[in-house]
Structures are given as C-alpha cells and as structure tokens.
Write a protein that holds these residues in place. Structure first.
Motif, PDB file in Angstrom:
ATOM      1  N   TYR A 108       0.829  -1.213   0.000  1.00 25.91           N
ATOM      2  CA  TYR A 108       0.000   0.000   0.000  1.00 25.91           C
ATOM      3  C   TYR A 108       0.863   1.262   0.000  1.00 25.91           C
ATOM      4  O   TYR A 108       0.538   2.247  -0.669  1.00 25.91           O
ATOM      5  N   CYS A 112       0.811   4.096  -2.858  1.00 25.00           N
ATOM      6  CA  CYS A 112       0.552   5.510  -2.577  1.00 25.00           C
ATOM      7  C   CYS A 112       1.633   6.396  -3.189  1.00 25.00           C
ATOM      8  O   CYS A 112       1.336   7.431  -3.800  1.00 25.00           O
ATOM      9  N   ASN A 116      -1.111   5.579  -6.770  1.00 24.53           N
ATOM     10  CA  ASN A 116      -2.181   4.569  -6.796  1.00 24.53           C
ATOM     11  C   ASN A 116      -2.248   3.847  -8.144  1.00 24.53           C
ATOM     12  O   ASN A 116      -3.268   3.820  -8.833  1.00 24.53           O
ATOM     13  N   LYS A 120      -7.383  -1.750  -5.039  1.00 25.50           N
ATOM     14  CA  LYS A 120      -7.289  -2.684  -3.913  1.00 25.50           C
ATOM     15  C   LYS A 120      -7.462  -4.140  -4.355  1.00 25.50           C
ATOM     16  O   LYS A 120      -6.826  -5.043  -3.783  1.00 25.50           O
ATOM     17  N   ASP A 299     -12.166  -0.107   8.086  1.00 26.16           N
ATOM     18  CA  ASP A 299     -11.460   0.641   7.042  1.00 26.16           C
ATOM     19  C   ASP A 299     -10.415  -0.175   6.298  1.00 26.16           C
ATOM     20  O   ASP A 299     -10.162   0.047   5.123  1.00 26.16           O
ATOM     21  N   LYS A 302      -4.798   1.994   5.415  1.00 29.48           N
ATOM     22  CA  LYS A 302      -4.975   3.358   4.934  1.00 29.48           C
ATOM     23  C   LYS A 302      -3.739   4.190   5.245  1.00 29.48           C
ATOM     24  O   LYS A 302      -2.940   3.849   6.139  1.00 29.48           O
TER      25      LYS A 302
END
Length: 304
Positions: A108, A112, A116, A120, A299, A302
């Motif tokens: 992840y 980032c 991106n 996911k 969530d 993140k």
C-alpha cells in the motif's frame, strides 16, 4: 512524486472458527509504518514495539520485499534508498496477521507513492501471491469481515459488514506458534461428515452476522477441520474455550494458526471478565498471557 507516507494496517484474525483459509476479519489493533525514499542507497529500519529486537533491514524482510514488488513495477525499477520506521502493536507469530500486516503495509505504501498504480483488488492478488492465501491479507486490505476464494489461481474477496456490533477478546499467550507447525498438524484428508459439519457452521456464521441473529454464534463458531488437530499445540485450549463461554462470550476460536485465542461477545458483555477467565484458564496450564479487547475495524489499510 511523494517521498514519504505513513500507513496504518489492522491486525487480522483468519478462519473465524469454521472458515478455514476462507473467512477473516480486521480488528482495532494496528501497526503504523512510515516509508521514506532517501538519497542514501540501501535499506534502513527502525522498529519500536513487537519485533524490535530481531527485525532486520534486508531485502527478504516482508516490509521491504512487498514494497519493492509494487515499486519495481509501478516506478519502472528506479533504484532508491528506503527507510522504514515501524511502530508494531500486532504480536508476531501469534495468529493475528503480523506477516500479512507487513505485506499489506509495504504494497500500500509503494502504491501511494506511485500515484495509486493499482486498485485494492489488484493489491489483493499481489498480496496473496506473497502470502500464499488470502484469508489474512483480504481483511487487512478491505477491513470488516471477508470471505475469500481462489478462482483459476486468482484471489477474490467479498467484504461483509455485520448487522450489529461485536466485541473481540484476543488472549495472546507468550508462547509463539509458527504457522508452518500449525499447518503440519492438519491431516491431508477429513471425513465427509466433518466437511458437512463445517459447511453448516460457516454458512450459519455468515447468516448470523448478516441478519444480526447472534444467538446462533455459539454453534456457528464451532469447527472440525483444523481446531481439533491443533488443540495439542495450545495447552488448555478446550478449558480456555469453556471459560470464555462461561464468562459470557458467544464462543471462542483459535485466531488464525494460533496461539492467540479469540472470543466473540456482545458489546454489553463483561469483556474484562471474559478476558480474565480465559487468562486464568491459560495460567492453570502455566501459560502467561496478555489480552486485547477489540472492535471490528471497518477501514482496512490506509494512509494516515
């Protein structure tokens, strides 16, 4: 291009009783990992909390290897220096997804920093390639409860939000239980009646969660595929299960491969009393434990 990002990734609990290698959930215990691209070539690592005494900065470390898996594709293999700073709260080799958390954090973070490049669902496929199965990496990515499956070698996952809140009491023994050892305890073949038993329980578990009919959770969390064969690896397991139920939990399960035992309870239950009862049952076997009273994380991974 960004050069620094901090990732929060939740602990996970795979199997959820009857859903061996299929069901998983994310819970409110987190590792926080900062990835920083530096001008100094090579790997740097700073760790506080779990693993601080033995995690090392080398390419096979999952936190670095998973980052590079995305970076080398999305950034075209651009050579970089990489500093990773971890604050780890997820116990290692205890069945709460510590390896999955490192994999997902690395993937992840690189994603980032590369704008991106992957969504996911694509990250799930990469994480499953690294981990070998999706039951832990899926809830770490998506949060909530997840039902994962493989189709022609590709991982897929359906995320569920339970109808009503639940509490999770994770009792963590000092003794580690390597996943390899736990998997070796499971026989290659099982009786047809045991397969039917688990199909009924896994189906009941999903139905209970979606409908809010939690009175079925006591039966729904039962298992005959893996827990009976792993019981000897966690001394006092049956007594810990019984203590949890007697103190007010719906039931308890081995979290992942263990050694953590996780009880499921209603929010109004006395979770402290459940935790202490389970801890005392372990203590009777000479096993010292810590515990965490947790909620469902909704969530997943993140940037923070």
């Amino acid at each position: 291009m960004m050069k620094k990002v901090t990732i929060q990734v939740p602990a996970t609990s795979a199997n959820c009783g009857p859903g061996f290698d299929t069901l998983g959930l994310a819970c409110t215990l987190y590792n926080e990992v900062t990835y920083e691209i530096t001008d100094t070539k090579g790997f740097q690592l700073c760790v506080t909390g779990e693993g601080a005494d033995y995690l090392k900065p080398f390419g096979r470390n999952l936190a670095f290897a998973s980052f590079l898996r995305v970076w080398n594709k999305a950034a075209g293999g651009q050579r970089i220096g990489l500093k990773v700073t971890m604050h780890n709260r997820i116990p290692m080799s205890r069945g709460l997804g510590s390896s999955s958390s490192a994999i997902v954090a690395g993937l992840y973070a690189a994603n980032c920093l590369c704008g991106n490049y992957y969504n996911k669902d694509e990250l799930l496929g990469i994480a499953t390639d690294i981990e070998g199965h999706p039951d832990n990496v899926a809830p770490a990515i998506y949060g909530g409860f997840t039902i994962s499956y493989m189709d022609n070698g590709k991982a897929h996952s359906l995320r569920l939000q339970p109808a009503k809140p639940l509490k999770f009491i994770a009792v963590v023994p000092d003794s580690k239980l390597p996943t390899v050892q736990a998997r070796q305890a499971i026989p290659a073949n099982i009786a047809h009646k045991d397969a039917v038993f688990n199909t009924s329980r896994a189906s009941l578990l999903v139905g209970a969660l979606l409908s809010g009919n939690y009175q079925y959770l006591g039966a729904a969390l039962e298992d005959k595929l893996h827990q009976p064969y792993r019981a000897h690896l966690i001394p006092g397991l049956r007594e810990v299960f019984a203590a949890a139920k007697e103190a007010g939990a719906y039931n308890a399960i081995i979290s992942g491969a263990g050694s953590t035992v996780m009880a499921y309870a209603a929010p109004e239950a006395d979770c402290q009393a459940i935790a202490e009862a389970m801890k005392c049952a372990f203590a009777a076997q000479g096993e010292h434990c810590a515990y965490h009273i947790l909620d469902l994380d909704t969530d997943g991974v993140k940037a923070i």
